[in-house]
Design a protein around this motif. Structure first.
Motif, PDB file in Angstrom:
ATOM      1  N   LEU A  22       0.779  -1.108   0.024  1.00  9.46           N
ATOM      2  CA  LEU A  22      -0.164  -0.011   0.023  1.00  9.46           C
ATOM      3  C   LEU A  22       1.105   1.150   0.013  1.00  9.46           C
ATOM      4  O   LEU A  22       0.479   2.406  -0.675  1.00  9.46           O
ATOM      5  N   ALA A  23       1.984   1.143   0.644  1.00  7.89           N
ATOM      6  CA  ALA A  23       2.845   2.464   0.886  1.00  7.89           C
ATOM      7  C   ALA A  23       3.748   2.779  -0.382  1.00  7.89           C
ATOM      8  O   ALA A  23       4.085   3.854  -0.769  1.00  7.89           O
ATOM      9  N   ILE A  24       4.213   1.671  -0.953  1.00  3.12           N
ATOM     10  CA  ILE A  24       5.385   1.821  -2.004  1.00  3.12           C
ATOM     11  C   ILE A  24       4.849   2.970  -3.075  1.00  3.12           C
ATOM     12  O   ILE A  24       5.824   3.689  -3.424  1.00  3.12           O
ATOM     13  N   PRO A  25       3.681   2.658  -3.800  1.00  2.00           N
ATOM     14  CA  PRO A  25       3.306   3.834  -4.665  1.00  2.00           C
ATOM     15  C   PRO A  25       3.215   5.280  -4.177  1.00  2.00           C
ATOM     16  O   PRO A  25       3.654   6.167  -4.793  1.00  2.00           O
ATOM     17  N   MET A  26       2.907   5.395  -2.998  1.00  2.00           N
ATOM     18  CA  MET A  26       2.806   6.782  -2.554  1.00  2.00           C
ATOM     19  C   MET A  26       4.011   7.290  -2.109  1.00  2.00           C
ATOM     20  O   MET A  26       4.132   8.479  -2.006  1.00  2.00           O
ATOM     21  N   VAL A  27       5.268   6.523  -1.789  1.00  2.00           N
ATOM     22  CA  VAL A  27       6.562   7.169  -1.280  1.00  2.00           C
ATOM     23  C   VAL A  27       7.525   6.862  -2.629  1.00  2.00           C
ATOM     24  O   VAL A  27       8.341   7.610  -2.568  1.00  2.00           O
ATOM     25  N   LEU A  28       7.275   6.267  -3.724  1.00  3.83           N
ATOM     26  CA  LEU A  28       8.529   6.070  -4.513  1.00  3.83           C
ATOM     27  C   LEU A  28       8.037   6.818  -6.012  1.00  3.83           C
ATOM     28  O   LEU A  28       8.537   7.060  -6.909  1.00  3.83           O
ATOM     29  N   ALA A  29       6.671   7.001  -6.185  1.00  6.97           N
ATOM     30  CA  ALA A  29       6.048   7.469  -7.424  1.00  6.97           C
ATOM     31  C   ALA A  29       6.778   8.781  -7.916  1.00  6.97           C
ATOM     32  O   ALA A  29       6.968   8.978  -8.885  1.00  6.97           O
ATOM     33  N   GLN A  30       6.948   9.645  -6.796  1.00  3.53           N
ATOM     34  CA  GLN A  30       7.525  10.956  -7.255  1.00  3.53           C
ATOM     35  C   GLN A  30       8.921  10.979  -7.738  1.00  3.53           C
ATOM     36  O   GLN A  30       9.339  11.780  -8.377  1.00  3.53           O
ATOM     37  N   PHE A  31       9.679   9.829  -7.613  1.00  2.57           N
ATOM     38  CA  PHE A  31      11.287   9.628  -7.932  1.00  2.57           C
ATOM     39  C   PHE A  31      11.002   8.900  -9.387  1.00  2.57           C
ATOM     40  O   PHE A  31      12.226   8.803  -9.734  1.00  2.57           O
ATOM     41  N   GLY A  32      10.007   8.493  -9.729  1.00  2.00           N
ATOM     42  CA  GLY A  32      10.173   7.532 -11.142  1.00  2.00           C
ATOM     43  C   GLY A  32      10.307   6.047 -10.794  1.00  2.00           C
ATOM     44  O   GLY A  32      10.715   5.741  -9.884  1.00  2.00           O
ATOM     45  N   VAL A  33       9.688   5.276 -11.700  1.00  2.00           N
ATOM     46  CA  VAL A  33       9.832   3.608 -11.410  1.00  2.00           C
ATOM     47  C   VAL A  33      11.082   3.031 -11.314  1.00  2.00           C
ATOM     48  O   VAL A  33      11.609   2.308 -10.661  1.00  2.00           O
ATOM     49  N   LEU A  34      12.057   3.701 -12.331  1.00  2.00           N
ATOM     50  CA  LEU A  34      13.308   3.049 -12.530  1.00  2.00           C
ATOM     51  C   LEU A  34      14.135   3.169 -11.188  1.00  2.00           C
ATOM     52  O   LEU A  34      14.690   2.237 -10.771  1.00  2.00           O
ATOM     53  N   TRP A  35      14.387   4.458 -10.413  1.00  2.00           N
ATOM     54  CA  TRP A  35      15.017   4.708  -9.360  1.00  2.00           C
ATOM     55  C   TRP A  35      14.305   4.088  -8.318  1.00  2.00           C
ATOM     56  O   TRP A  35      15.156   3.512  -7.504  1.00  2.00           O
ATOM     57  N   GLY A  36      12.908   4.056  -8.047  1.00  2.00           N
ATOM     58  CA  GLY A  36      12.312   3.309  -7.211  1.00  2.00           C
ATOM     59  C   GLY A  36      12.499   1.860  -7.266  1.00  2.00           C
ATOM     60  O   GLY A  36      12.815   1.227  -6.003  1.00  2.00           O
ATOM     61  N   SER A  37      12.601   1.343  -8.283  1.00  2.00           N
ATOM     62  CA  SER A  37      12.823   0.014  -8.454  1.00  2.00           C
ATOM     63  C   SER A  37      14.377  -0.501  -8.023  1.00  2.00           C
ATOM     64  O   SER A  37      14.355  -1.612  -7.478  1.00  2.00           O
ATOM     65  N   ILE A  38      15.004   0.437  -8.385  1.00  2.00           N
ATOM     66  CA  ILE A  38      16.679   0.073  -8.182  1.00  2.00           C
ATOM     67  C   ILE A  38      16.687  -0.133  -6.695  1.00  2.00           C
ATOM     68  O   ILE A  38      17.370  -0.927  -6.030  1.00  2.00           O
ATOM     69  N   LEU A  39      16.190   1.105  -5.956  1.00  2.00           N
ATOM     70  CA  LEU A  39      16.184   1.250  -4.426  1.00  2.00           C
ATOM     71  C   LEU A  39      15.519  -0.215  -3.926  1.00  2.00           C
ATOM     72  O   LEU A  39      15.951  -0.628  -2.712  1.00  2.00           O
ATOM     73  N   MET A  40      14.329  -0.436  -4.282  1.00  2.00           N
ATOM     74  CA  MET A  40      13.895  -1.659  -3.885  1.00  2.00           C
ATOM     75  C   MET A  40      14.364  -2.969  -3.942  1.00  2.00           C
ATOM     76  O   MET A  40      14.590  -3.681  -3.005  1.00  2.00           O
ATOM     77  N   PHE A  41      15.072  -3.056  -5.082  1.00  2.00           N
ATOM     78  CA  PHE A  41      15.734  -4.375  -5.263  1.00  2.00           C
ATOM     79  C   PHE A  41      17.149  -4.302  -4.561  1.00  2.00           C
ATOM     80  O   PHE A  41      17.441  -5.641  -3.946  1.00  2.00           O
ATOM     81  N   GLY A  42      17.845  -3.330  -4.413  1.00  2.00           N
ATOM     82  CA  GLY A  42      19.013  -3.397  -3.168  1.00  2.00           C
ATOM     83  C   GLY A  42      18.674  -3.774  -1.795  1.00  2.00           C
ATOM     84  O   GLY A  42      19.323  -4.429  -1.268  1.00  2.00           O
ATOM     85  N   ILE A  43      17.601  -3.005  -1.448  1.00  2.00           N
ATOM     86  CA  ILE A  43      16.804  -3.397  -0.217  1.00  2.00           C
ATOM     87  C   ILE A  43      16.425  -4.658   0.099  1.00  2.00           C
ATOM     88  O   ILE A  43      16.622  -5.479   0.881  1.00  2.00           O
ATOM     89  N   TRP A  44      15.982  -5.335  -1.032  1.00  2.00           N
ATOM     90  CA  TRP A  44      15.395  -6.652  -1.174  1.00  2.00           C
ATOM     91  C   TRP A  44      16.528  -7.535  -0.699  1.00  2.00           C
ATOM     92  O   TRP A  44      16.656  -8.582  -0.084  1.00  2.00           O
ATOM     93  N   VAL A  45      17.783  -7.524  -1.445  1.00  2.62           N
ATOM     94  CA  VAL A  45      19.207  -8.332  -1.307  1.00  2.62           C
ATOM     95  C   VAL A  45      19.479  -8.189  -0.127  1.00  2.62           C
ATOM     96  O   VAL A  45      19.892  -9.226   0.457  1.00  2.62           O
TER      97      VAL A  45
END
Length: 387
Positions: A22-45
């Motif tokens: 629920l929170a991810i689109p509200m906090v990441l959308a402003q930075f764009g999908v690419l940068w948000g996805s990169i940060l998310m993947f790094g945190i997942w690892v």
């Protein structure tokens, strides 16, 4: 893969899915999908590796019903006190966030069938209803979670059927905020979105007959499911709503209402989807707290039930409209509990003086270099909250 291993994997995935979805689109959308996805993947690892460290400590110490026992075996009395304090703060914060959001969704669903209840009444209904299942034990929670998780995936597919064909590709290029420092500041919320570690001791105990390889794969694949769902959800939502609109939403209901206005009949599907995501996450987190209280206080189910659910319920009633804020606080606590505590446990169980549990020799790959990288990762998460 046997059903109990699959159940453990779904409990891990279900515990992570919920607040983050629920929170991810509200906090990441402003930075764009690419940068948000990169940060998310790094945190997942980083979070998955830390969860494997906790798995190693759990196996080599002989396990336990909750982190209380594992901390006592590996870190002694002082480490046990610190771990318990962090765990209670974390789990209660997460439960408050889930109850706040769940009450909002229950209220919406009831209003659709003509029932009007206050928000706090809906929160009480949700907490006591789900708590009754948790009190029955891990086997009951596992079976319920399998049904709910399957239903959640069905509603996710239905939601994507509505959203993906109508994606505006131009939305992916929009960035209302290009400041990467601000992006990093949201790391704690993302980290909390993969906060399934608290359930690891419970699912290991539940799968006590499993091999070490099966347990390792259970953790890895269980964490990959939320990552996949988060990325799909982020793409679908950002593709349908511009970033400047998403960051203005204060609650889950705002997001649901906006998408429902665009697509007929999507409102009920979204309400079910978000509700199921919260319930599966709440099940895992609340189960870990229930097992922790049963392990620590060794009392009957009724007393354990009261200890586990009354305080988070009161906190939720007092913390209206604080969904994202509560997740950020939980993220700071989770850094210590899910990164630094498992590291300390693993350093202890790998020492020559530690008495290994019989037949429990298991070690996560990577050695000292991976441990050092994990320490840097934890420092990065703390830094993201201080800048």
């Amino acid at each position: 893969m046997n059903l109990k291993i699959m159940g453990g994997m779904l409990l891990i995935a279900g515990t992570a899915l919920g607040a983050g979805m629920l929170a991810i689109p509200m906090v990441l959308a402003q930075f764009g999908v690419l940068w948000g996805s990169i940060l998310m993947f790094g945190i997942w690892v980083g979070t998955t590796y830390a969860a494997l460290l906790l798995l190693e400590a759990t196996i080599r110490s002989g396990g336990g019903i909750g982190m209380n026992t594992i901390a006592q075996k590996t870190l002694g009395k002082q480490g046990q006190l610190v771990t318990n304090g962090l765990l209670y703060c974390l789990v209660i914060c997460l439960m408050i966030a889930y109850i706040v959001s769940a009450g909002d969704i229950v209220q919406q669903l009831l209003s659709r069938i003509g029932l009007t209840l206050s928000l706090w009444q809906c929160q009480v209904i949700f907490t006591l209803g789900i708590g009754a299942f948790i009190a029955q034990g891990t086997a009951t929670v596992d079976k319920l979670n399998r049904v709910l998780f399957s239903a959640m995936l069905i509603t996710l597919v239905l939601t994507l059927v509505y959203l993906l064909p109508n994606i505006e590709l131009g939305n992916f290029d929009q960035q209302s905020n290009t400041d990467k420092v601000d992006l990093i500041k949201n790391s704690a919320v993302l980290f909390t979105s993969f906060g399934f570690m608290v359930v690891v001791p419970s699912v290991v105990k539940y799968n006590s007959e499993a091999t070490h390889k099966q347990l390792r794969n259970m953790v890895i694949f269980g964490s990959m499911l939320p990552l996949f769902c988060y990325l799909l959800w982020l793409v679908a939502v950002v593709g349908n709503l511009p970033p400047e609109q998403l960051v203005s939403f204060a609650s889950v209901s705002d997001l649901i209402s906006m998408l429902s206005a665009q697509y007929a009949n999507l409102g009920i599907v979204l309400s079910l989807f978000t509700g199921l995501a919260i319930v599966t996450s709440f099940l895992g987190v609340a189960m870990s707290l229930f097992d922790q209280n049963r392990d620590l206080f060794n009392t009957n189910k009724l007393t354990t039930f009261v200890l586990s659910f009354v305080l988070p319920l009161l906190g939720a009633i007092l913390a209206q409209d604080k969904f994202i804020g509560v997740l950020a606080y939980a993220g700071i606590i989770l850094v210590f509990l899910a990164i630094f505590v498992p590291m300390a446990m693993v350093i202890r169980v790998r020492s020559a003086s530690f008495e290994q549990s019989e037949g429990a020799l298991y070690q996560v790959a990577g050695g000292k270099a991976a441990l050092s990288a994990c320490f840097v990762f934890g420092g990065f998460l703390l830094f993201s909250q201080l800048i």
